[in-house]
Design a protein around this motif. Sequence first.
Motif, mmCIF file in Angstrom:
data_model
loop_
_atom_site.group_PDB
_atom_site.id
_atom_site.type_symbol
_atom_site.label_atom_id
_atom_site.label_comp_id
_atom_site.label_asym_id
_atom_site.label_seq_id
_atom_site.Cartn_x
_atom_site.Cartn_y
_atom_site.Cartn_z
ATOM 1 N N PRO A 19 92.645 -65.714 72.756
ATOM 2 C CA PRO A 19 93.742 -66.669 72.971
ATOM 3 C C PRO A 19 93.408 -68.063 72.446
ATOM 4 O O PRO A 19 94.289 -68.784 72.004
ATOM 5 C CB PRO A 19 93.914 -66.687 74.483
ATOM 6 C CG PRO A 19 93.380 -65.402 74.941
ATOM 7 C CD PRO A 19 92.273 -65.043 73.994
ATOM 8 N N SER B 112 95.595 -70.032 83.630
ATOM 9 C CA SER B 112 95.090 -69.170 82.564
ATOM 10 C C SER B 112 95.393 -69.859 81.243
ATOM 11 O O SER B 112 96.293 -70.688 81.148
ATOM 12 C CB SER B 112 95.738 -67.797 82.629
ATOM 13 O OG SER B 112 97.106 -67.907 82.906
ATOM 14 N N ASN B 113 94.644 -69.479 80.228
ATOM 15 C CA ASN B 113 94.797 -70.109 78.921
ATOM 16 C C ASN B 113 96.237 -70.045 78.439
ATOM 17 O O ASN B 113 96.863 -68.987 78.480
ATOM 18 C CB ASN B 113 93.914 -69.397 77.901
ATOM 19 C CG ASN B 113 92.506 -69.922 77.939
ATOM 20 O OD1 ASN B 113 92.289 -71.078 78.282
ATOM 21 N ND2 ASN B 113 91.565 -69.074 77.600
ATOM 22 N N GLY B 114 96.743 -71.164 77.978
ATOM 23 C CA GLY B 114 98.051 -71.170 77.343
ATOM 24 C C GLY B 114 99.226 -71.243 78.288
ATOM 25 O O GLY B 114 100.356 -71.109 77.845
ATOM 26 N N CYS B 115 98.986 -71.442 79.575
ATOM 27 C CA CYS B 115 100.134 -71.526 80.472
ATOM 28 C C CYS B 115 100.752 -72.920 80.365
ATOM 29 O O CYS B 115 100.135 -73.861 79.876
ATOM 30 C CB CYS B 115 99.739 -71.217 81.900
ATOM 31 S SG CYS B 115 98.636 -72.421 82.609
ATOM 32 N N ALA C 92 99.255 -66.465 72.270
ATOM 33 C CA ALA C 92 97.992 -66.764 72.941
ATOM 34 C C ALA C 92 98.117 -66.491 74.432
ATOM 35 O O ALA C 92 97.220 -65.889 75.045
ATOM 36 C CB ALA C 92 97.597 -68.217 72.703
ATOM 37 N N TYR C 93 99.217 -66.918 75.000
ATOM 38 C CA TYR C 93 99.405 -66.733 76.439
ATOM 39 C C TYR C 93 99.502 -65.249 76.770
ATOM 40 O O TYR C 93 98.911 -64.780 77.744
ATOM 41 C CB TYR C 93 100.668 -67.473 76.876
ATOM 42 C CG TYR C 93 100.827 -67.556 78.365
ATOM 43 C CD1 TYR C 93 99.766 -67.958 79.173
ATOM 44 C CD2 TYR C 93 102.034 -67.242 78.974
ATOM 45 C CE1 TYR C 93 99.914 -68.051 80.533
ATOM 46 C CE2 TYR C 93 102.183 -67.326 80.336
ATOM 47 C CZ TYR C 93 101.121 -67.736 81.120
ATOM 48 O OH TYR C 93 101.266 -67.814 82.467
ATOM 49 N N MET D 240 98.186 -62.812 75.106
ATOM 50 C CA MET D 240 96.852 -62.223 74.977
ATOM 51 C C MET D 240 96.018 -62.505 76.207
ATOM 52 O O MET D 240 95.314 -61.633 76.713
ATOM 53 C CB MET D 240 96.152 -62.819 73.758
ATOM 54 C CG MET D 240 96.514 -62.164 72.462
ATOM 55 S SD MET D 240 95.866 -63.162 71.153
ATOM 56 C CE MET D 240 94.674 -62.062 70.492
ATOM 57 N N GLU D 241 96.109 -63.725 76.665
ATOM 58 C CA GLU D 241 95.335 -64.112 77.842
ATOM 59 C C GLU D 241 95.726 -63.234 79.026
ATOM 60 O O GLU D 241 94.874 -62.699 79.727
ATOM 61 C CB GLU D 241 95.590 -65.590 78.148
ATOM 62 C CG GLU D 241 95.010 -66.077 79.448
ATOM 63 C CD GLU D 241 93.523 -66.320 79.341
ATOM 64 O OE1 GLU D 241 93.016 -66.317 78.210
ATOM 65 O OE2 GLU D 241 92.874 -66.493 80.381
ATOM 66 N N TYR E 195 92.391 -73.914 78.224
ATOM 67 C CA TYR E 195 93.409 -74.880 77.818
ATOM 68 C C TYR E 195 94.765 -74.510 78.394
ATOM 69 O O TYR E 195 95.028 -73.358 78.706
ATOM 70 C CB TYR E 195 93.478 -75.002 76.295
ATOM 71 C CG TYR E 195 94.368 -73.997 75.604
ATOM 72 C CD1 TYR E 195 93.916 -72.725 75.331
ATOM 73 C CD2 TYR E 195 95.669 -74.329 75.231
ATOM 74 C CE1 TYR E 195 94.714 -71.805 74.695
ATOM 75 C CE2 TYR E 195 96.483 -73.415 74.594
ATOM 76 C CZ TYR E 195 95.993 -72.145 74.328
ATOM 77 O OH TYR E 195 96.801 -71.237 73.709
ATOM 78 N N VAL F 252 94.050 -67.927 68.654
ATOM 79 C CA VAL F 252 95.476 -67.923 68.346
ATOM 80 C C VAL F 252 96.103 -69.266 68.690
ATOM 81 O O VAL F 252 96.950 -69.772 67.960
ATOM 82 C CB VAL F 252 96.182 -66.780 69.105
ATOM 83 C CG1 VAL F 252 97.671 -66.816 68.870
ATOM 84 C CG2 VAL F 252 95.625 -65.444 68.665
ATOM 85 N N GLY F 253 95.667 -69.845 69.792
ATOM 86 C CA GLY F 253 96.185 -71.149 70.188
ATOM 87 C C GLY F 253 95.589 -72.286 69.377
ATOM 88 O O GLY F 253 95.879 -73.436 69.631
ATOM 89 N N ARG F 254 94.739 -71.953 68.428
ATOM 90 C CA ARG F 254 94.115 -72.900 67.498
ATOM 91 C C ARG F 254 93.292 -73.962 68.213
ATOM 92 O O ARG F 254 93.152 -75.084 67.742
ATOM 93 C CB ARG F 254 95.158 -73.582 66.617
ATOM 94 C CG ARG F 254 95.828 -72.597 65.695
ATOM 95 C CD ARG F 254 96.670 -73.327 64.697
ATOM 96 N NE ARG F 254 97.768 -72.471 64.260
ATOM 97 C CZ ARG F 254 98.807 -72.899 63.585
ATOM 98 N NH1 ARG F 254 98.899 -74.170 63.250
ATOM 99 N NH2 ARG F 254 99.753 -72.086 63.222
#
Lengths: 171, 551
Positions: free
Chosen positions: A7, A37-40, B313-314, B316-317, A159, A10-12
């Motif tokens: 993630p 969690s990542n990307g929330c 990304a989310y 995948m997480e 992140y 992908v989230g760079r």
Amino acid sequence: MARFVDPLVVGRVIGEVVDLFVPSISMTVAYGPKDISNGCLLKPSATAAPPLVRISGRRNDLYTLIMTDPDAPSPSDPTMREYLHWIVTNIPGGTDASKGEDVVEYMGPRPPVGIHRYVLVLFEQKTRVQAGAPEARANFNTRAFAAAHELGLPTAVVYFNSQKEPANRRR
Amino acid sequence: MDLKDGERRGAAAAGPGPLSRQGSIYSLTFDEFQTTLGGMGGGGLGKDFGSMNMDELLRSIWTAEESQAMASASASAPASASSSSAAAGDAAAAALQRQGSLTLPRTLSVKTVDEVWRDFVRDAPPGAAGAGGAEPQPARQPTLGEMTLEEFLVRAGVVRDNPAAAAVAAAAAVPAQPVAPQPIQAVNNGGASIFFGNFGGASNDAGASAMAFAPVGIGDHQAMGNGLMPGVPVMASAAVAVSPIDTAVAQLDSLGKGNGDLSSPMAPVPYPFEGVIRGRRSGAGVEKVVERRQRRMIKNRESAARSRARKQAYTMELEAEVQKLKEQNAELQKKQQRTHCETNLLLRCIVDDNMCEVYHGDAESPDHLILQCPLAHQFWEKIGIMPQRNATSSSLWELLRTARVPPNSYLTFLLLCDWLFWKHQHDIVSGKCLPFSTFCCYHAKKKLGCRDAAYRGMSKQLWRPGRNDGIAEKPGPGSHQQSICTKEALPAENIDWSLLIHLSKREKQHIYSSTENVNDRAPMGTRYPNGDGYEMSFIPMMGMGMGMAIA
């Protein structure tokens, strides 16, 4: 134990903030009762107070936590990349960030335009670090900071995203 | 003339009348046209087409057209925007004036589309069309090809948004220079002598869209390869290519009229066109407007890509999280099933039912066995720990500590109590004694007490190596495990058990004190089996707990 790293790619986050690394420490970041969690997507109002950042690791090891915003002031034109939000050094392993020393006070996300990423990076220190606060929060560079204090590659990264909350419209 | 014009479009094959084309710039070949333009230097334009921007190009064509055709600007917009047949029917008066704009160069109209296209590809720069070859105008093509990929994509993107527009673009792209500006000219006949001077109504739409297609027609070779060519396969001559333009214009026309305003979402004009029109009104250069539009579109695309990446990304997480929890769950369930309670035995078809044999009525699950059984509950309460009625075995480690138990080894203490109780239950089931919760409390005291001496020796040996108080046998030099194994009270192979006891040495005292309080009666005349298989079978069950307690 280690978090999944995809993630971040992908989230760079890996690439724009840190280099590719292998997570070796588990870090949980909780704003309020829930771990993020990542990307929330979190609201700026929910992230105004510093989060509870718990880390694993041995008690004798010390860690540095850095929180930056690589999308300041706008994700399409990040002229202030990275905007510094928080630095805590000398966090003993197995505890949380409040046991460390605040080098730069926590500042809650206040994204003016667009959806910003807020990246919390954890480094393992080789020794005790006496880091001075940078002069400005804008145009901070996590990699440069890590190099200056011999922090090496990160051991954990979390992140989340945040977006400006729409103003209350009353008619 | 106009009749002839319309007929040519309809038949799609007729040769053009030579006379009618004399005055028009469209009758010039590209080379001629370019030299003409360069010669008269419309507005100081000494350069070739490749180095012009769109604005300059159009302006120069416009001036060229005006000066050559000497047509007055009196043809009405609806007439010019209507389809070719309608134009043939009703605009006889305007025909002469417009013929200049609608006639096509001979070079183009006598060729088939395939031929034109082949020429076009052959002439194209290698970077854009991938086909280098004999180039009639080597100086021009590379400069046209200088259009950046971004510009190209943006323009192609604009066109792709509108199928009708795409067809026009494809058609316009075939006779590269002459036809592309044509719709503009046709439309603007109704306006003033400057470009887009008139902003009211449908001619605007058409003009704006034609304007936007023009760059594509010139620079966009790929738009044609984009499945657009098959859409116009019957174009026998380039003359026919005009009719899609007209219909497209007519379509824009009617829709624009129907909606009344340009910003309506129903209008077929894509969003960025609005900016063109507005920008034009302010008098700013076309280039600036186009640039701004491009920048906005690129930004838009970037933002969309970011958004997709964010979502991915989310996802995948979350997927990783789900996977992790699933594995954890499977692990825990496996551990749960290892406990030799009646429920698990029933699953393996070892017993016939899963009733608790101490208190019949409830199913004997691990939870029941350790905490929920009334006997177990009673036992825990007597020790001073109050488990919840519905406590589960996993919450064993969260039971509240009483003040008498030292905090350091509390988990070990729990484990030990658990073990004693489990043994007692075993005795009840095998008929060796009656259910009595103080029983195991007593035994907890007794067993630990009688071993006290031995362990004192062992612990001293452990904590203070080299000193022997004479109570225990002298342990051999080396590991303490070896010394434990020699003691008669312990089964030789049961190393886990010895570790357990060793760790709980501080709890022994507590069990004394806690059992002192309860009504401590003598056991029911049964000998407690010592160091036999019970202990052994218990160890694997509590293996996971042991791990936790010891770690």
